[in-house]
Each structure stands twice: as C-alpha cells, then as structure tokens.
Design a protein around this motif. Sequence first.
Motif, PDB file in Angstrom:
ATOM      1  N   VAL A 140       0.869  -1.186   0.000  1.00  0.00           N
ATOM      2  CA  VAL A 140       0.000   0.000   0.000  1.00  0.00           C
ATOM      3  C   VAL A 140       0.903   1.232   0.000  1.00  0.00           C
ATOM      4  CG1 VAL A 140      -1.874   1.204   1.183  1.00  0.00           C
ATOM      5  CG2 VAL A 140      -1.714  -1.290   1.343  1.00  0.00           C
ATOM      6  N   LYS A 141       0.676   2.139  -0.971  1.00  0.00           N
ATOM      7  CA  LYS A 141       1.566   3.297  -1.123  1.00  0.00           C
ATOM      8  C   LYS A 141       0.769   4.595  -1.123  1.00  0.00           C
ATOM      9  CE  LYS A 141       4.786   0.689  -3.982  1.00  0.00           C
ATOM     10  NZ  LYS A 141       5.628   0.637  -5.188  1.00  0.00           N
ATOM     11  N   ALA A 142       1.259   5.570  -0.363  1.00  0.00           N
ATOM     12  CA  ALA A 142       0.676   6.913  -0.428  1.00  0.00           C
ATOM     13  C   ALA A 142       1.097   7.534  -1.764  1.00  0.00           C
ATOM     14  CB  ALA A 142       1.191   7.754   0.728  1.00  0.00           C
ATOM     15  N   VAL A 182      -2.670   0.590  -4.362  1.00  0.00           N
ATOM     16  CA  VAL A 182      -2.590  -0.738  -3.737  1.00  0.00           C
ATOM     17  C   VAL A 182      -2.026  -1.658  -4.809  1.00  0.00           C
ATOM     18  CG1 VAL A 182      -3.896  -2.633  -2.699  1.00  0.00           C
ATOM     19  CG2 VAL A 182      -4.655  -0.274  -2.360  1.00  0.00           C
ATOM     20  N   GLU A 183      -1.017  -2.447  -4.477  1.00  0.00           N
ATOM     21  CA  GLU A 183      -0.478  -3.309  -5.528  1.00  0.00           C
ATOM     22  C   GLU A 183      -0.010  -4.658  -5.030  1.00  0.00           C
ATOM     23  OE1 GLU A 183       2.565  -0.816  -7.329  1.00  0.00           O
ATOM     24  OE2 GLU A 183       4.108  -1.834  -6.167  1.00  0.00           O
ATOM     25  N   GLU A 184       0.128  -5.556  -6.001  1.00  0.00           N
ATOM     26  CA  GLU A 184       0.582  -6.908  -5.654  1.00  0.00           C
ATOM     27  C   GLU A 184       2.042  -6.862  -5.235  1.00  0.00           C
ATOM     28  OE1 GLU A 184       0.649  -9.622  -9.003  1.00  0.00           O
ATOM     29  OE2 GLU A 184       1.521  -8.115 -10.301  1.00  0.00           O
ATOM     30  N   PHE A 185       2.436  -7.776  -4.397  1.00  0.00           N
ATOM     31  CA  PHE A 185       3.802  -7.877  -3.898  1.00  0.00           C
ATOM     32  C   PHE A 185       4.631  -8.641  -4.929  1.00  0.00           C
ATOM     33  CE2 PHE A 185       7.032 -10.290  -1.542  1.00  0.00           C
ATOM     34  CZ  PHE A 185       7.670  -9.250  -0.874  1.00  0.00           C
ATOM     35  N   LEU A 186       5.788  -8.090  -5.259  1.00  0.00           N
ATOM     36  CA  LEU A 186       6.685  -8.772  -6.201  1.00  0.00           C
ATOM     37  C   LEU A 186       7.821  -9.398  -5.404  1.00  0.00           C
ATOM     38  CD1 LEU A 186       6.945  -5.987  -8.931  1.00  0.00           C
ATOM     39  CD2 LEU A 186       5.590  -8.076  -9.059  1.00  0.00           C
ATOM     40  N   ASP A 187       8.040 -10.667  -5.641  1.00  0.00           N
ATOM     41  CA  ASP A 187       9.035 -11.389  -4.866  1.00  0.00           C
ATOM     42  C   ASP A 187      10.257 -11.641  -5.744  1.00  0.00           C
ATOM     43  OD1 ASP A 187      10.221 -12.727  -2.856  1.00  0.00           O
ATOM     44  OD2 ASP A 187       8.968 -14.524  -2.994  1.00  0.00           O
ATOM     45  N   TYR A 189      14.613  -9.849  -6.548  1.00  0.00           N
ATOM     46  CA  TYR A 189      15.682  -9.013  -5.994  1.00  0.00           C
ATOM     47  C   TYR A 189      15.663  -7.649  -6.661  1.00  0.00           C
ATOM     48  CZ  TYR A 189      18.399 -10.584 -10.076  1.00  0.00           C
ATOM     49  OH  TYR A 189      18.812 -10.851 -11.346  1.00  0.00           O
ATOM     50  N   GLU A 190      16.108  -6.653  -5.878  1.00  0.00           N
ATOM     51  CA  GLU A 190      15.988  -5.260  -6.325  1.00  0.00           C
ATOM     52  C   GLU A 190      17.287  -4.728  -6.883  1.00  0.00           C
ATOM     53  OE1 GLU A 190      13.696  -3.653  -2.821  1.00  0.00           O
ATOM     54  OE2 GLU A 190      13.790  -1.840  -4.040  1.00  0.00           O
ATOM     55  N   LEU A 191      17.191  -3.914  -7.910  1.00  0.00           N
ATOM     56  CA  LEU A 191      18.356  -3.244  -8.494  1.00  0.00           C
ATOM     57  C   LEU A 191      18.060  -1.756  -8.605  1.00  0.00           C
ATOM     58  CD1 LEU A 191      19.044  -5.459 -11.652  1.00  0.00           C
ATOM     59  CD2 LEU A 191      20.261  -5.541  -9.470  1.00  0.00           C
ATOM     60  N   LEU A 280       9.413  -0.924  -9.898  1.00  0.00           N
ATOM     61  CA  LEU A 280       8.809  -0.634  -8.595  1.00  0.00           C
ATOM     62  C   LEU A 280       8.495   0.835  -8.498  1.00  0.00           C
ATOM     63  CD1 LEU A 280      11.086  -2.507  -6.058  1.00  0.00           C
ATOM     64  CD2 LEU A 280       8.742  -3.071  -6.688  1.00  0.00           C
ATOM     65  N   GLU A 281       9.449   1.639  -8.948  1.00  0.00           N
ATOM     66  CA  GLU A 281       9.279   3.082  -8.828  1.00  0.00           C
ATOM     67  C   GLU A 281      10.268   3.779  -9.752  1.00  0.00           C
ATOM     68  OE1 GLU A 281      10.718   4.866  -5.227  1.00  0.00           O
ATOM     69  OE2 GLU A 281      12.482   3.589  -5.161  1.00  0.00           O
ATOM     70  N   TYR A 282       9.956   5.026 -10.041  1.00  0.00           N
ATOM     71  CA  TYR A 282      10.923   5.913 -10.654  1.00  0.00           C
ATOM     72  C   TYR A 282      11.281   6.975  -9.626  1.00  0.00           C
ATOM     73  CZ  TYR A 282      10.151   4.330 -15.455  1.00  0.00           C
ATOM     74  OH  TYR A 282      10.101   3.594 -16.596  1.00  0.00           O
TER      75      TYR A 282
HETATM   76  P1  AMP Z   1       9.051   2.463  -3.492  1.00  0.00           P
HETATM   77  O1  AMP Z   1       9.249   3.761  -2.765  1.00  0.00           O
HETATM   78  O2  AMP Z   1       7.815   2.365  -4.286  1.00  0.00           O
HETATM   79  O3  AMP Z   1      10.264   1.975  -4.205  1.00  0.00           O
HETATM   80  O4  AMP Z   1       8.963   1.374  -2.333  1.00  0.00           O
HETATM   81  C1  AMP Z   1       9.948   1.272  -1.324  1.00  0.00           C
HETATM   82  C2  AMP Z   1      10.396  -0.156  -1.204  1.00  0.00           C
HETATM   83  O5  AMP Z   1       9.286  -1.005  -0.935  1.00  0.00           O
HETATM   84  C3  AMP Z   1      11.005  -0.701  -2.485  1.00  0.00           C
HETATM   85  O6  AMP Z   1      12.332  -0.366  -2.599  1.00  0.00           O
HETATM   86  C4  AMP Z   1      10.772  -2.182  -2.309  1.00  0.00           C
HETATM   87  O7  AMP Z   1      11.765  -2.739  -1.472  1.00  0.00           O
HETATM   88  C5  AMP Z   1       9.454  -2.247  -1.608  1.00  0.00           C
HETATM   89  N1  AMP Z   1       8.352  -2.409  -2.575  1.00  0.00           N
HETATM   90  C6  AMP Z   1       7.635  -1.443  -3.185  1.00  0.00           C
HETATM   91  N2  AMP Z   1       6.700  -1.956  -4.004  1.00  0.00           N
HETATM   92  C7  AMP Z   1       6.822  -3.296  -3.915  1.00  0.00           C
HETATM   93  C8  AMP Z   1       6.145  -4.398  -4.528  1.00  0.00           C
HETATM   94  N3  AMP Z   1       5.120  -4.228  -5.370  1.00  0.00           N
HETATM   95  N4  AMP Z   1       6.554  -5.641  -4.210  1.00  0.00           N
HETATM   96  C9  AMP Z   1       7.568  -5.850  -3.336  1.00  0.00           C
HETATM   97  N5  AMP Z   1       8.242  -4.861  -2.728  1.00  0.00           N
HETATM   98  C10 AMP Z   1       7.880  -3.596  -3.000  1.00  0.00           C
END
Ligand code: AMP
Length: 424
Positions: A140-142, A182-187, A189-191, A280-282
């Motif tokens: 859940v993201k603001a 609101v979004e699905e969780f992605l499982d 690794y992050e880059l 995930l984000e820009y």
């Molecule tokens: P964000 O500011 O959107 O990047 O979110 C902060 C952190 O939350 C990210 O760096 C991820 O570690 C985690 N995150 C955000 N969205 C997701 C997602 N859909 N699935 C899994 N982890 C997430």
Amino acid sequence: MKILVIGSGGREYAIGLALSKDPAVEKIWFAPGNGATDTLGENLSLAEYEELAAFAKEKGIDLTIVGPEAPLVGGIVDVFEKEGLTIFGPSAQAAQLEGSKIFMKNFLARHNIPTARYLETDSVDKAERFIESLEAPIVVKADGLCAGKGVIIAPTKDEAKEAARGMLSGEAFGEAGSRIVVEEFLDGYELSVFAVCDGKEYVVLPAAQDHKRLLDGDRGPNTGGMGAYAPTPLIDETLYGKLDERVIRPTLAGMEKEGMPFKGVLFIGVMVVGGEPYILEYNVRFGDPECEVLMPLLKSPASELFYKAATGRLSEARIAFHDRYAVGVVMASKNYPYKSSEPAEIIVDDIHHEDLAANSYIAYAGVSRGDDGKLYATGGRVLVCVGLGDSIREARDRAYMLVGQVHFAGKQCRTDIAYQALQE
Ligand code: AMP
Ligand code: GLY
C-alpha cells in the motif's frame, strides 16, 4: 566552469568531490551543503529558487546540478530555465514520475512498461475490495512524497486494509495519502538502475544495489539506504537489453511524446522476478547512497556528463567508467531511523595504509561544523565509507577498513553490504 550543487547529503558531497577533481571546474557552491562540503567549495544559505537563480546569474554560474527530489518536484528547474540558466534535472512536470506514484503507475500502464498489478483510488471501499482480490503480502503506497516512508508492505489482508484506511483518513501522511496505490507484492531481488538523460538521448550507468533495511540480513525497518555497491553482477547483458527495450526507451519516448521530455537522472527501481524486470518506482534524481559509489567509478570528467546532459548534447559526450567496483557502507547515528540523536564529535584516524588511502573515501552527509571547528554527526545517515577495488570483495574489505577508522558516539552500520554479490 562554475557549478552550483543543490542539496546537503552524501550524494551532493560525492558529486562535489568528483567535480572538485575535474580540471574544467573552477569553483563549486553548495546550497545549503553540509559541514564538510565547505572543504570542496563554498556553502550558501539561500533557499528560495528565485534567490538561487539570481545568485547563479550574478556569479556567472555555468551549470546547476540538483541532488534531491523536493526542489525538482517543487519546480526549481523551471525557475532557472525561465531565467536562461543551465540546470541539470527534470522540470516539475517531468518530476511527477517521482512526485506522484499514481502519475507514475498510470504512465507505466499507458506505455506498457512492466510493473506490479495495481489499483489507484481515494476510496476505502474500492481499496478493500481490491485487497480482497490479491494474495498477501500486499503493498500500500501513499501517492505523494513521504520522505521514503510512504510504502507499507502488509503481511496480511487485514493489515493492508488498516494501512489503506490510515492513509486515506489523512492520519498517516496527511495530504500525500489522500490517494493511494494498492499493488501486488513482487518477490524477487531489487536493483537500482540509473540513466542520465538529456531529453532524448541517455547513458546508462553501472547498475547498483542498495540495502534499504536497517539491519544485517535485510531485517529491521526501512531506511533511506544503509549501503550500496556497483556494478552488481546481478544484471547481465540480457537483462540490460530487456531494461533498455522495455523500460528506458519507452519511458523517454513516452515522456517526450507527452510533452515533458526527461532531462536529468532517471533512477529506475527494478524488481527482477524470474529473470524479468518489473518497475517498482521511478525517482528523478540519483539514489543516496548509490551516487556515492557511482561517482568514483566515473572515469570521464563529471562536468562533461552533467553539462552535456543539461544542454541536450549527451551524444557528443565521451562517457567512460573505470573497470572497478565500489562498495559504500553508511554509518548512521544512534537513533536512526526512529528519531534524532545527540550531536557526536566525529574522529577519523589518520590512514597510514597507502593502499587504503588511495582506494577509499568518506562521503559526508549528516554532519555539521561546530563553533570549535570540529565535525559533528548531526543527521541520521552521517557519512558513507566507500572502498574501491578490482573485485567487490576487495572494495568491500576496504570500505570496512575505513569504517574501522571512523569514530563517533552511537555509530551504527550494517556489516553485510554487498552480501548478495558475494554469496556462494
Ligand atoms: P518504493 O518507494 O515504491 O520503491 O517502495 C519502497 C520499497 O518497498 C522498495 O524499494 C521495495 O523494497 C518495496 N516495494 C515497493 N513496491 C513493492 C512491490 N510491489 N513488491 C515488493 N516490494 C515492494
Ligand atoms: N537509496 C534509495 C534512494 O535514494 O531513494
């Protein structure tokens, strides 16, 4: 070249340090800078964009580089450009890629760029119904900027609903949470992938990996980032190719087509799931602490990269990187990230080890200069110890050797930075 750097963190210190070594750079100002940037240039206490632009005009500043997102989202680039000044960073409109998660998610959807399935809404009912349709955990993201705190990863549906209600009621993040994603969780690794863009062309920098959690083994609360390294072996040519074709190109083409060409650093937060990249984000600026490890890897002059990008001539620039690795370990203050800590004097031992001195540096972030001339830890993330080497292991060992030379009361750091690259 005279350069003004906007910001006060380790990221701006690292940019300033790279510029200070560039023979084309005559003088650097930092607004506001920190207690250590004054060793690289001059700190300015101006804050209003108009005042800064007037200063840049008066001093004949050739280039302004904006570090943090807040002034970008606030329109500093627009103010400078209206005055005919050269500035590196996106317009306020283009900075919406970071300033509004809803703008970003809808942009990704419009341009078929892969991302987590989501719903944007201002309705508790709709949020709850969508949450019911997903599998836990749920994200859940603001919508707005929340200084890195606006993302909740809820382990259960009930907790996700509670988070959504908290945000939409205005209790959790005020206005920034009046709409949510609101979004699905992605499982996976992050880059952290960075493209320096001039509106049309772009240069992709070596991919980095951040460590967002406070504690070893990726446990504990989220932070602004406790350490980073680059280049990461967790990306190969195939993945770079997919990112280029499916993400970076369509993003820049889409921004141009929609009338807001992107100039500055496009920071792509990527989750790799089963070999496929999802956005995930820009962010519209360098990551911090990623910038602290990327700057020393830049072989070509820093001023050329930023100036050519700011003036739409990136294709003329000769950008090169050292064939080396950098690892950065954040040293944070005692109560980070919960609350501020008492100022603590920073003591750095003399480094007698030549090899270490030549292959490491400290990027100062949350530091202030006391009236006694000494340096004090006054922020959350105080400094970053960066080691360089011909392997990640060598760079990591040097970074931690440097950590051992730095002392202040209550210091804390992770001991496992770059662990994902050093497994097996
Ligand atoms: P964000 O500011 O959107 O990047 O979110 C902060 C952190 O939350 C990210 O760096 C991820 O570690 C985690 N995150 C955000 N969205 C997701 C997602 N859909 N699935 C899994 N982890 C997430
Ligand atoms: N290190 C992550 C960020 O700067 O947002």
